[in-house]
Design a protein around this motif. Structure first.
Motif, short mmCIF file in Angstrom:
data_model
loop_
_atom_site.label_atom_id
_atom_site.label_comp_id
_atom_site.label_asym_id
_atom_site.label_seq_id
_atom_site.Cartn_x
_atom_site.Cartn_y
_atom_site.Cartn_z
N PRO A 29 1.25 -1.42 0.00
CA PRO A 29 0.01 0.12 0.63
C PRO A 29 1.19 1.41 -0.02
N GLN A 30 1.63 0.88 0.54
CA GLN A 30 2.69 1.91 0.33
C GLN A 30 3.41 2.64 -0.45
N VAL A 31 4.20 1.58 -1.66
CA VAL A 31 4.02 2.02 -3.11
C VAL A 31 3.39 2.74 -3.94
N GLN A 32 1.46 1.98 -3.38
CA GLN A 32 0.65 2.76 -4.64
C GLN A 32 0.73 3.88 -3.94
N ALA A 33 0.86 4.25 -2.75
CA ALA A 33 -0.32 5.28 -2.37
C ALA A 33 1.00 6.60 -3.12
N ASP A 75 10.52 1.23 2.53
CA ASP A 75 11.76 0.65 3.78
C ASP A 75 11.51 0.83 5.02
N GLY A 76 9.92 0.93 5.30
CA GLY A 76 9.68 0.84 6.48
C GLY A 76 8.97 2.90 7.01
N SER A 77 9.57 3.11 6.49
CA SER A 77 9.33 4.84 6.34
C SER A 77 9.18 5.80 5.49
N ARG A 78 10.09 5.60 4.54
CA ARG A 78 10.14 5.64 2.80
C ARG A 78 9.61 5.17 1.55
N ARG A 83 1.14 6.34 8.74
CA ARG A 83 0.12 5.54 8.88
C ARG A 83 -0.87 7.16 9.66
N GLY A 84 -2.13 7.26 8.52
CA GLY A 84 -2.59 8.54 8.25
C GLY A 84 -4.21 8.16 9.26
#
Length: 314
Positions: A232-236, A259-262, A283-284
């Motif tokens: 999800p982070q990459v998709q965001a 990588d956990g944050s970026r 996370r929002g």
């Protein structure tokens, strides 16, 4: 669970999940699953609530499970076709890994044995060279799985019916399909082979996505993500890059990591150069997601929205 509500909704009133999501302004971004491919099986309605419980899906599961392909039932394009005449379509990533460049499309008739037909398609997909089963075209899958969720049965099935009546652009097939995930965002649809998933769909949104009309920022709030990108982070992050780059990003080979944050997203720009975008992804909002036609206060699950900041381009 704390009920974080839109002020105009009664937390004890039964409500459809899609109405709740719209009222809560729930963002659909980063809710698309990640899959190496999809198998489309033409199966007449009605479908069971879990398409995996159909005899056809169960028969091919041993072939598909090792690779992680997702099965989608689709309403037969020819309602008068015999079981042997129905079509089976496989969308698969190119073998060997590498950036996502869209899925390859393979198609054939079911014939006397569905498992044998699927095995043929999988063999074709495993070969980097083109074969006779590789076929052009695109499919727009609209979730209309009423046995799974009433919002999809009402909004999705209605949209699929209206699209079919209007007719698809050349080379595109509109298909009513089984559960795509994210029924709280009904009507949802998936565009193949580009692998983009969309939320809160209607005829205008489908046409905008297919024809790449106008500024992509106008429909960015409907984007769930690309099924060819993991996490999800990459998709965001992909959505934020899409806002900046425009529609051409969806045709670009791209890959990502977190990588956990970026998060990072590598893609190819219009000049043919590889560029890397990165951003902090955290996370929002955590928004309760009640089951359809249940009170919001009864929600036992929640959706995390993702906050993207400090976007840079290398």
């Amino acid at each position: 669970m704390t009920w974080a509500s839109p002020p105009d909704l009664d937390p004890e009133a039964k409500i459809r999940c899609s109405e709740w999501s719209r009222a809560a302004a729930l963002s659909p971004v980063a809710t698309s699953g990640t899959y190496p491919g999809f198998l489309l099986l033409e199966l007449p309605l009605p479908w069971p609530g879990d398409i995996g419980e159909s005899p056809e899906a169960a028969a091919v599961a041993p072939l598909l499970s090792p690779a992680g392909y997702r099965v989608q039932a689709v309403v037969p394009s020819n309602p008068d076709a015999s079981p042997e005449e129905r079509r089976v379509v496989l969308y698969a990533r190119s073998p060997g890994g590498g950036p996502f460049t869209g899925y390859r499309r393979f198609e054939r008739a079911v014939g006397p044995s569905l498992p044998a037909a699927v095995a043929d398609l999988l063999a074709g997909a495993a070969n980097p060279e083109s074969c006779d089963l590789e076929a052009g075209g695109a499919d727009v899958l609209v979730c209309g799985h009423g046995q799974r969720d009433s919002c999809c049965g009402r909004l999705g099935a209605g949209l699929a019916t209206r699209l079919a009546a209007a007719g698809a652009p050349e080379g595109v097939t509109y298909r009513r399909t089984s559960h795509l995930g994210g029924h709280r965002f009904a009507a949802t649809f998936l565009v193949l082979p580009e692998g983009t998933a969309w939320a809160y769909g209607d005829e205008d949104l489908v046409e905008t996505v297919l024809r790449r009309k106008g500024d992509v920022a106008d429909v960015a709030g409907n984007y769930r993500g690309c099924c060819g990108l993991g996490g999800p982070q990459v998709q965001a992050l992909e959505l934020e890059v899409l806002r900046r780059v425009g529609w051409s990003l969806l045709d670009s080979p791209r890959s990502g990591s977190f990588d956990g944050s970026r998060a990072e997203l590598a893609c190819v720009d219009d000049a043919g150069a590889t560029v890397t975008w990165s951003a902090d992804v955290a996370r929002g909002r955590a928004v309760p997601t009640p089951d359809c036609q249940r009170p919001p206060s009864s929600a036992t699950k929640s959706q995390i929205e993702w906050a993207v900041s400090a976007v840079t381009r290398d």
